[in-house]
Scaffold this active site. Structure first.
Site, PDB file in Angstrom:
ATOM      1  N   CYS A 112     -10.469  -4.539   1.070  1.00 22.76           N
ATOM      2  CA  CYS A 112     -11.516  -3.519   1.147  1.00 22.76           C
ATOM      3  C   CYS A 112     -12.480  -3.677  -0.027  1.00 22.76           C
ATOM      4  O   CYS A 112     -12.229  -4.406  -1.000  1.00 22.76           O
ATOM      5  CB  CYS A 112     -10.904  -2.124   1.169  1.00 22.76           C
ATOM      6  SG  CYS A 112     -10.346  -1.524  -0.439  1.00 22.76           S
ATOM      7  N   GLU A 114       0.499   5.331   0.439  1.00 18.70           N
ATOM      8  CA  GLU A 114      -0.432   6.353   0.940  1.00 18.70           C
ATOM      9  C   GLU A 114      -0.029   7.760   0.482  1.00 18.70           C
ATOM     10  O   GLU A 114       1.024   7.969  -0.124  1.00 18.70           O
ATOM     11  CB  GLU A 114      -0.496   6.262   2.467  1.00 18.70           C
ATOM     12  CG  GLU A 114      -1.009   4.901   2.918  1.00 18.70           C
ATOM     13  CD  GLU A 114      -1.257   4.787   4.397  1.00 18.70           C
ATOM     14  OE1 GLU A 114      -0.740   5.624   5.181  1.00 18.70           O
ATOM     15  OE2 GLU A 114      -1.991   3.847   4.775  1.00 18.70           O
ATOM     16  N   GLU A 174      -3.049  -4.881  -2.832  1.00 18.22           N
ATOM     17  CA  GLU A 174      -3.471  -5.886  -3.810  1.00 18.22           C
ATOM     18  C   GLU A 174      -3.736  -5.258  -5.170  1.00 18.22           C
ATOM     19  O   GLU A 174      -3.460  -5.866  -6.209  1.00 18.22           O
ATOM     20  CB  GLU A 174      -4.690  -6.680  -3.314  1.00 18.22           C
ATOM     21  CG  GLU A 174      -5.841  -5.876  -2.775  1.00 18.22           C
ATOM     22  CD  GLU A 174      -5.709  -5.547  -1.299  1.00 18.22           C
ATOM     23  OE1 GLU A 174      -4.721  -4.890  -0.919  1.00 18.22           O
ATOM     24  OE2 GLU A 174      -6.627  -5.893  -0.523  1.00 18.22           O
ATOM     25  N   ASN A 198       0.836  -1.206   0.000  1.00 16.56           N
ATOM     26  CA  ASN A 198       0.000   0.000   0.000  1.00 16.56           C
ATOM     27  C   ASN A 198       0.869   1.254   0.000  1.00 16.56           C
ATOM     28  O   ASN A 198       1.895   1.329   0.679  1.00 16.56           O
ATOM     29  CB  ASN A 198      -0.989  -0.006   1.172  1.00 16.56           C
ATOM     30  CG  ASN A 198      -0.350  -0.198   2.526  1.00 16.56           C
ATOM     31  OD1 ASN A 198       0.613  -0.918   2.681  1.00 16.56           O
ATOM     32  ND2 ASN A 198      -0.917   0.459   3.520  1.00 16.56           N
ATOM     33  N   CYS A 218      -4.154   0.587  -2.382  1.00  9.76           N
ATOM     34  CA  CYS A 218      -4.002  -0.658  -1.629  1.00  9.76           C
ATOM     35  C   CYS A 218      -2.964  -1.586  -2.262  1.00  9.76           C
ATOM     36  O   CYS A 218      -2.709  -1.543  -3.474  1.00  9.76           O
ATOM     37  CB  CYS A 218      -5.334  -1.389  -1.549  1.00  9.76           C
ATOM     38  SG  CYS A 218      -6.562  -0.573  -0.523  1.00  9.76           S
ATOM     39  N   CYS A 246     -11.100  -2.814  -3.529  1.00  7.77           N
ATOM     40  CA  CYS A 246     -10.246  -3.881  -4.083  1.00  7.77           C
ATOM     41  C   CYS A 246     -11.093  -5.062  -4.549  1.00  7.77           C
ATOM     42  O   CYS A 246     -10.760  -5.699  -5.554  1.00  7.77           O
ATOM     43  CB  CYS A 246      -9.225  -4.330  -3.051  1.00  7.77           C
ATOM     44  SG  CYS A 246      -7.894  -3.125  -2.840  1.00  7.77           S
TER      45      CYS A 246
HETATM   46  N1  THU Z   1      -5.111  -1.492   2.735  1.00  7.55           N
HETATM   47  C1  THU Z   1      -4.584  -2.326   1.795  1.00  7.55           C
HETATM   48  O1  THU Z   1      -3.550  -2.024   1.189  1.00  7.55           O
HETATM   49  N2  THU Z   1      -5.220  -3.491   1.532  1.00  7.55           N
HETATM   50  C2  THU Z   1      -6.282  -3.954   2.241  1.00  7.55           C
HETATM   51  O2  THU Z   1      -6.781  -5.044   1.934  1.00  7.55           O
HETATM   52  C3  THU Z   1      -6.824  -3.156   3.355  1.00  7.55           C
HETATM   53  C4  THU Z   1      -6.351  -1.759   3.422  1.00  7.55           C
HETATM   54  C5  THU Z   1      -4.386  -0.257   3.050  1.00  7.55           C
HETATM   55  C6  THU Z   1      -5.011   1.026   2.598  1.00  7.55           C
HETATM   56  C7  THU Z   1      -4.389   2.011   3.579  1.00  7.55           C
HETATM   57  O3  THU Z   1      -3.102   2.380   3.087  1.00  7.55           O
HETATM   58  C8  THU Z   1      -4.185   1.215   4.851  1.00  7.55           C
HETATM   59  O4  THU Z   1      -4.250  -0.160   4.452  1.00  7.55           O
HETATM   60  C9  THU Z   1      -5.232   1.478   5.918  1.00  7.55           C
HETATM   61  O5  THU Z   1      -6.514   1.355   5.411  1.00  7.55           O
END
Ligand code: THU
Length: 133
Positions: A89, A45, A56, A43, A54, A92
């Site tokens: 999420c 940000e 995935e 991920n 994210c 995704c």
């Molecule tokens: N996040 C992911 O990368 N994948 C997931 O399946 C759940 C959430 C990330 C998004 C954000 O950078 C952090 O986790 C908190 O939500």
């Protein structure tokens, strides 16, 4: 072909590439392809929070940018330091519905050895897709 636990280990290692200074929640992902190649994602940000991407999705996009298409992908692992297996999420799930084979295994995992195997069809029942347009 890479094993389930090997793919999960690649995803665990991919967490080190996470840029998550805001949530401090590092997620790693790895996509295995039929030709033996493996693509990672973590991920990434941004201070403008909605721009966060994210792990995935980055892994799937990474595979696609190397020329892979949906049916080249055979498995996906997603890992975070969660209490149970890390669940993707909703955004995704919609992307997986569009770009990842419906019945290919998706391994949800954490750092404690918890694992749950599912697939894109199970993760997003009654999905909206291009056929609805
Ligand atoms: N996040 C992911 O990368 N994948 C997931 O399946 C759940 C959430 C990330 C998004 C954000 O950078 C952090 O986790 C908190 O939500």
């Amino acid at each position: 072909m890479i094993s389930k636990e090997e793919l999960i280990q690649v995803a665990i290692d991919a967490r080190a590439r996470s840029y998550s200074p805001y949530s401090k929640f590092a997620v790693g992902a790895a996509v295995a392809c039929a030709d033996g190649s493996v693509y990672i994602g973590a991920n990434i940000e941004n201070a403008s929070y909605p721009l966060c991407m994210c792990a995935e999705r980055n892994a799937i996009y990474n595979a696609m940018m190397d020329g892979k298409v949906r049916d080249d992908m055979v498995a996906l692992a997603i890992v975070a330091d969660t209490e149970g297996p890390c669940s993707p999420c909703g955004a995704c799930r919609q992307v997986l519905h569009e770009l990842f084979p419906s019945n290919a295994p998706i391994y949800l995992a954490n750092l404690n050895g918890d694992r749950l195997t599912t697939n894109a069809a199970e993760l997003l029942p009654f999905a909206f897709d291009g056929r609805d347009l």
